[in-house]
Motif scaffolding. Sequence first.
Motif, short mmCIF file in Angstrom:
data_model
loop_
_atom_site.label_atom_id
_atom_site.label_comp_id
_atom_site.label_asym_id
_atom_site.label_seq_id
_atom_site.Cartn_x
_atom_site.Cartn_y
_atom_site.Cartn_z
N SER A 1 72.43 -48.55 42.78
CA SER A 1 72.96 -49.30 41.65
C SER A 1 73.69 -48.32 40.73
N SER A 2 73.57 -48.48 39.44
CA SER A 2 74.29 -47.63 38.50
C SER A 2 73.68 -47.72 37.10
N GLY A 3 73.77 -46.64 36.36
CA GLY A 3 73.38 -46.69 34.96
C GLY A 3 74.24 -47.64 34.16
N ASP A 4 75.38 -48.00 34.71
CA ASP A 4 76.27 -48.97 34.05
C ASP A 4 75.73 -50.38 34.13
N ALA A 5 74.65 -50.58 34.87
CA ALA A 5 74.04 -51.91 34.97
C ALA A 5 73.32 -52.30 33.68
N TYR A 6 73.04 -51.31 32.83
CA TYR A 6 72.34 -51.62 31.59
C TYR A 6 73.26 -52.33 30.61
N GLY A 7 72.69 -53.32 29.91
CA GLY A 7 73.50 -54.17 29.04
C GLY A 7 73.33 -53.92 27.57
N ARG A 8 72.60 -52.86 27.21
CA ARG A 8 72.43 -52.57 25.78
C ARG A 8 72.44 -51.07 25.56
N GLU A 9 73.09 -50.66 24.48
CA GLU A 9 73.14 -49.25 24.14
C GLU A 9 71.86 -48.86 23.40
N GLU A 10 71.07 -47.99 24.01
CA GLU A 10 69.90 -47.44 23.36
C GLU A 10 69.58 -46.11 24.00
N ILE A 11 68.77 -45.32 23.32
CA ILE A 11 68.49 -43.96 23.79
C ILE A 11 66.97 -43.79 23.87
N PRO A 12 66.42 -43.52 25.09
CA PRO A 12 67.12 -43.58 26.38
C PRO A 12 67.06 -45.00 26.93
N LYS A 13 67.83 -45.24 27.97
CA LYS A 13 67.76 -46.52 28.68
C LYS A 13 66.62 -46.45 29.69
N ARG A 14 65.69 -47.40 29.60
CA ARG A 14 64.51 -47.41 30.47
C ARG A 14 64.55 -48.60 31.42
N GLU A 15 64.10 -48.37 32.65
CA GLU A 15 64.19 -49.38 33.70
C GLU A 15 63.49 -50.68 33.33
N ASP A 16 62.33 -50.58 32.71
CA ASP A 16 61.51 -51.76 32.48
C ASP A 16 61.65 -52.33 31.07
N GLU A 17 62.56 -51.76 30.29
CA GLU A 17 62.70 -52.20 28.90
C GLU A 17 64.13 -52.58 28.53
N THR A 18 65.09 -51.78 28.93
CA THR A 18 66.48 -52.03 28.56
C THR A 18 67.04 -53.16 29.40
N PRO A 19 67.59 -54.21 28.78
CA PRO A 19 68.11 -55.35 29.56
C PRO A 19 69.34 -54.98 30.38
N MET A 20 69.54 -55.73 31.46
CA MET A 20 70.70 -55.53 32.32
C MET A 20 71.88 -56.36 31.84
N ARG A 21 73.05 -55.99 32.30
CA ARG A 21 74.24 -56.77 32.01
C ARG A 21 74.14 -58.15 32.66
N PRO A 22 74.73 -59.15 32.05
CA PRO A 22 74.82 -60.45 32.73
C PRO A 22 75.90 -60.39 33.80
N CYS A 23 75.92 -61.39 34.67
CA CYS A 23 76.96 -61.44 35.71
C CYS A 23 77.27 -62.89 36.03
N THR A 24 78.46 -63.33 35.71
CA THR A 24 78.88 -64.69 36.02
C THR A 24 79.30 -64.77 37.48
N SER A 25 79.47 -65.97 37.97
CA SER A 25 79.91 -66.14 39.35
C SER A 25 81.30 -65.53 39.55
#
Length: 329
Positions: free
Chosen positions: A99-123
């Motif tokens: 995948s990619s660190g770009d999958a995260y949908g919110r700017e925070e420090i640091p980005k954590r797998e189980d806490e930082t939300p992912m980007r949405p994705c439309t069809s």
Amino acid sequence: MQSAFVIGGTRFIGRHLVEDLLEHEYDVTIFNRGNHDNPFADEDRVDAIEGDRTNDSALEAAAETVDPDAVFDCVAYYPRDVRVATEVFADAEAYVYISSGDAYGREEIPKREDETPMRPCTSEQATDESGDTYGNRKAEGDRAVVEAAERGVNAMSVRPCIVYGPYDYTERLDFWIDRVLEHDRLVVPGDGTNIWHRAYVEDVASALRIVAERGTPGEFYNVGDRRLVTLEEMINLIADAADTAVEVVHAGPRELEAGGLSSEDYILYREYPHVLSTAKLAALGWESTPLEEAMARTVEGHRESDRDGSDHDPGREREERVLGILDTL
């Protein structure tokens, strides 16, 4: 695990992954379209199957031929790719998606797998081919990994940040290495303290293998250098590895504008820090290469290649104008 199936495997991350797998006594099969030279053509422990991963029948035929223990998906750029692969390789001991660190949908420090939300994705985004939706598509691929795990597939995801090292066809770091080798004064936007998390490619390769061997299905694992450095510190690491010295010249927005430049013209510059937590991966026993060693190998690889990062060059003549302006202040 004894056998690995690598979708991709000849260019950058995949190439280093195959080397890592061979070092750990895996038999490897690579699957790709054959558009690039196979660096393992003379390696007896690496078989190659030519095919397009977007062709479901070709992927299914390869799976039946190989029946691998572990599957590593280096070129899944669309959510459908992940959904198909997790169906085809549902019986594998591990399926690992890059995948990619770009999958995260919110700017925070640091980005954590189980806490930082992912980007949405439309069809529409899920099938879009532009770079603007890259992170959205990667995030949806992560959701596909979770869905697969929920139906019993041993699917996991690794999220690298900016990857660098030998054979990097993006040439993002090559631009800065070339600048250090060719010039004794470098223009750096801002005060040089910006941070954009980077990951040495060999560490990404080992992370993929370790997640396959020890990871938990349905989980994501960030990967990046355990010690972060600023842009200026990175330049100094390059200079030390190249056994040279450079002067870093800081340029603010007005000075850059006077030379017809902006901070956005500089690759690997990012105003807001991009930092990924790597604690979850480290808990599996993963370790990162010391930065000095990683940079030495990267600079050596650059010197042995024809890469110069020129596609990312903001223009040396414009930089010289900026330097001239700063010299008069």
